[in-house]
Design an enzyme around this catalytic site. Structure first.
Site, PDB file in Angstrom:
ATOM      1  N   TYR A 163       0.826  -1.221   0.000  1.00  0.00           N
ATOM      2  CA  TYR A 163       0.000   0.000   0.000  1.00  0.00           C
ATOM      3  C   TYR A 163       0.856   1.266   0.000  1.00  0.00           C
ATOM      4  O   TYR A 163       1.782   1.410   0.797  1.00  0.00           O
ATOM      5  CB  TYR A 163      -0.937   0.023   1.223  1.00  0.00           C
ATOM      6  CG  TYR A 163      -2.051  -1.016   1.201  1.00  0.00           C
ATOM      7  CD1 TYR A 163      -2.302  -1.812   0.093  1.00  0.00           C
ATOM      8  CD2 TYR A 163      -2.866  -1.190   2.307  1.00  0.00           C
ATOM      9  CE1 TYR A 163      -3.322  -2.758   0.088  1.00  0.00           C
ATOM     10  CE2 TYR A 163      -3.893  -2.137   2.311  1.00  0.00           C
ATOM     11  CZ  TYR A 163      -4.103  -2.922   1.195  1.00  0.00           C
ATOM     12  OH  TYR A 163      -5.109  -3.856   1.200  1.00  0.00           O
ATOM     13  N   GLY A 187     -21.410  -1.233  -3.676  1.00  0.00           N
ATOM     14  CA  GLY A 187     -22.822  -1.632  -3.812  1.00  0.00           C
ATOM     15  C   GLY A 187     -23.711  -1.015  -2.751  1.00  0.00           C
ATOM     16  O   GLY A 187     -24.872  -1.399  -2.627  1.00  0.00           O
ATOM     17  N   PRO A 218     -16.006  -3.425   1.452  1.00  0.00           N
ATOM     18  CA  PRO A 218     -17.297  -3.688   2.112  1.00  0.00           C
ATOM     19  C   PRO A 218     -18.399  -2.715   1.712  1.00  0.00           C
ATOM     20  O   PRO A 218     -19.570  -3.045   1.848  1.00  0.00           O
ATOM     21  CB  PRO A 218     -16.958  -3.555   3.603  1.00  0.00           C
ATOM     22  CG  PRO A 218     -15.772  -2.647   3.640  1.00  0.00           C
ATOM     23  CD  PRO A 218     -14.977  -2.996   2.423  1.00  0.00           C
ATOM     24  N   LEU A 219     -18.009  -1.530   1.223  1.00  0.00           N
ATOM     25  CA  LEU A 219     -19.038  -0.527   0.917  1.00  0.00           C
ATOM     26  C   LEU A 219     -19.422  -0.515  -0.553  1.00  0.00           C
ATOM     27  O   LEU A 219     -20.298   0.257  -0.952  1.00  0.00           O
ATOM     28  CB  LEU A 219     -18.565   0.866   1.359  1.00  0.00           C
ATOM     29  CG  LEU A 219     -18.335   0.987   2.867  1.00  0.00           C
ATOM     30  CD1 LEU A 219     -17.827   2.385   3.223  1.00  0.00           C
ATOM     31  CD2 LEU A 219     -19.618   0.694   3.629  1.00  0.00           C
TER      32      LEU A 219
HETATM   33  N1  NAP Z   1      -7.059  -8.063   0.409  1.00  0.00           N
HETATM   34  C1  NAP Z   1      -7.129  -7.373  -0.700  1.00  0.00           C
HETATM   35  O1  NAP Z   1      -6.722  -7.829  -1.759  1.00  0.00           O
HETATM   36  C2  NAP Z   1      -7.718  -5.995  -0.673  1.00  0.00           C
HETATM   37  C3  NAP Z   1      -8.098  -5.359  -1.866  1.00  0.00           C
HETATM   38  C4  NAP Z   1      -8.660  -4.089  -1.761  1.00  0.00           C
HETATM   39  C5  NAP Z   1      -8.814  -3.484  -0.524  1.00  0.00           C
HETATM   40  N2  NAP Z   1      -8.399  -4.128   0.615  1.00  0.00           N
HETATM   41  C6  NAP Z   1      -8.551  -3.534   1.965  1.00  0.00           C
HETATM   42  O2  NAP Z   1      -9.920  -3.286   2.174  1.00  0.00           O
HETATM   43  C7  NAP Z   1     -10.093  -1.925   2.604  1.00  0.00           C
HETATM   44  C8  NAP Z   1     -11.441  -1.464   2.175  1.00  0.00           C
HETATM   45  O3  NAP Z   1     -11.576  -1.464   0.769  1.00  0.00           O
HETATM   46  P1  NAP Z   1     -11.692  -0.119  -0.057  1.00  0.00           P
HETATM   47  O4  NAP Z   1     -11.198   1.009   0.786  1.00  0.00           O
HETATM   48  O5  NAP Z   1     -11.055  -0.315  -1.371  1.00  0.00           O
HETATM   49  O6  NAP Z   1     -13.252  -0.025  -0.314  1.00  0.00           O
HETATM   50  P2  NAP Z   1     -14.493   0.370   0.635  1.00  0.00           P
HETATM   51  O7  NAP Z   1     -14.098   0.336   2.064  1.00  0.00           O
HETATM   52  O8  NAP Z   1     -15.655  -0.447   0.212  1.00  0.00           O
HETATM   53  O9  NAP Z   1     -14.829   1.840   0.188  1.00  0.00           O
HETATM   54  C9  NAP Z   1     -13.982   2.915   0.427  1.00  0.00           C
HETATM   55  C10 NAP Z   1     -14.726   4.176  -0.022  1.00  0.00           C
HETATM   56  O10 NAP Z   1     -15.847   4.383   0.839  1.00  0.00           O
HETATM   57  C11 NAP Z   1     -15.798   5.702   1.370  1.00  0.00           C
HETATM   58  N3  NAP Z   1     -16.320   5.654   2.737  1.00  0.00           N
HETATM   59  C12 NAP Z   1     -15.796   5.066   3.837  1.00  0.00           C
HETATM   60  N4  NAP Z   1     -16.597   5.222   4.913  1.00  0.00           N
HETATM   61  C13 NAP Z   1     -17.682   5.917   4.470  1.00  0.00           C
HETATM   62  C14 NAP Z   1     -18.847   6.402   5.088  1.00  0.00           C
HETATM   63  N5  NAP Z   1     -19.096   6.198   6.400  1.00  0.00           N
HETATM   64  N6  NAP Z   1     -19.744   7.086   4.336  1.00  0.00           N
HETATM   65  C15 NAP Z   1     -19.524   7.295   3.023  1.00  0.00           C
HETATM   66  N7  NAP Z   1     -18.429   6.881   2.378  1.00  0.00           N
HETATM   67  C16 NAP Z   1     -17.507   6.185   3.090  1.00  0.00           C
HETATM   68  C17 NAP Z   1     -14.364   6.138   1.274  1.00  0.00           C
HETATM   69  O11 NAP Z   1     -14.217   7.511   1.089  1.00  0.00           O
HETATM   70  P3  NAP Z   1     -13.679   8.553   2.250  1.00  0.00           P
HETATM   71  O12 NAP Z   1     -12.204   8.430   2.325  1.00  0.00           O
HETATM   72  O13 NAP Z   1     -14.149   9.873   1.753  1.00  0.00           O
HETATM   73  O14 NAP Z   1     -14.364   8.143   3.521  1.00  0.00           O
HETATM   74  C18 NAP Z   1     -13.878   5.403   0.011  1.00  0.00           C
HETATM   75  O15 NAP Z   1     -14.175   6.152  -1.146  1.00  0.00           O
HETATM   76  C19 NAP Z   1      -8.903  -1.213   1.958  1.00  0.00           C
HETATM   77  O16 NAP Z   1      -8.660   0.029   2.570  1.00  0.00           O
HETATM   78  C20 NAP Z   1      -7.819  -2.222   2.167  1.00  0.00           C
HETATM   79  O17 NAP Z   1      -7.308  -2.122   3.484  1.00  0.00           O
HETATM   80  C21 NAP Z   1      -7.877  -5.370   0.543  1.00  0.00           C
END
Ligand code: NAP
Length: 250
Positions: A44, A186, A183-184
């Protein structure tokens, strides 16, 4: 329980975290607000995510676990590459023991057993306490468990991506934590908006509440750089969906 730690079932994803003084403060405040797991990886932000976590959370406060991952790209599951990445992570996180270390991907060029063998060396030395896998199926989890105990599985899973239903249930049955990433994704659509309005909540909170209701093994790690969003995400722990609401979203 995540390994030997009793933590809140909402974490924080940090794949966009850059090394700034503001982000050091943000991390301290996020953990003080109650996030149970801070999730990072060797890959990252070119190492800045791990470095910022090391600067903010060394030592890691009680009630929180820092999890990291290595071996993301093709060829990086080779034992010698993983050993170097684990040493990097220990240094960047400013710790002598990583609470949870995931193999980020099963390397198509390296037998899973060999990659896990390198991680197991660090576990035997006390430098890794618990081991996880990311983007795996049940067969791979079972192969892995013949090499090392598996404490957590991190796969893509959310309201819109349901490929891993069987893995969720397998993990619940085996006492393995299931960490859904993205997780968010959809978290929109009219059904969600209506239920959110009824609970005086946001669609993101309802999407997280649905995940938490889906399985007792679930520990989502929404990614954010906003303390306000961290606090909103933690409120999902207290939202109880009715059976009809859960079904409507399912
Ligand atoms: N194992 C793997 O291969 C893998 C792959 C991808 C991701 N990950 C991990 O999973 C974590 C989560 O995935 P992700 O960050 O890609 O997707 P996500 O958590 O589904 O979505 C992140 C988005 O949601 C927004 N958000 C967060 N909280 C919110 C709220 N309360 N209200 C409205 N919008 C909100 C964020 O923007 P703001 O910053 O504006 O809040 C960002 O744009 C990553 O950070 C990483 O640690 C792991």
């Amino acid at each position: 329980m995540l390994g030997d730690a009793d933590v809140a079932r909402i974490g924080l994803g940090t794949n966009r975290l850059r090394s700034t003084p503001e982000n050091v403060t943000f991390l301290k405040e996020a953990v003080a607000a109650g996030v149970g797991v801070v999730d990072t990886a060797h890959s990252y932000t070119g190492g800045e995510s791990e470095e910022t976590i090391g600067a903010a959370l060394s030592p890691v406060p009680d009630g929180c676990v820092v999890a990291t991952k290595g071996g993301f790209a093709r060829g990086e599951g080779r034992p010698e590459v993983l050993r170097t990445q684990i040493e990097d992570s220990l240094r960047r996180l400013r710790t002598d023991s990583i609470a949870l270390y995931y193999l980020h991907r099963v390397d198509p060029e390296t037998p899973l057993e060999e990659s896990l063998g390198a991680i197991e060396e660090f576990r035997n030395a006390g430098k890794i306490r618990h081991v996880g896998l990311s983007e795996v199926g049940i067969e791979q989890i079972e192969r892995a468990r013949r090499v090392v105990p598996i404490a957590a599985v991190q796969n893509r899973y959310n309201l819109a991506d349901r490929e891993h239903e069987e893995v969720v249930d397998y993990c619940a049955g085996e006492g393995i934590v299931f960490v859904p990433y993205y997780p968010l994704h959809g978290a929109d659509g009219p059904a969600l908006a209506g239920i959110a309005e009824r609970h005086g909540a946001t669609p993101a909170q309802i999407a997280l509440a649905w995940l938490l209701a889906r399985s007792p093994a679930m520990l989502p790690i929404p990614g954010t750089l906003s303390l306000e969003h961290v606090k909103e995400n933690l409120v999902a722990l207290d939202i109880e969906l009715g059976d009809d609401e859960f079904e409507a979203l399912s």
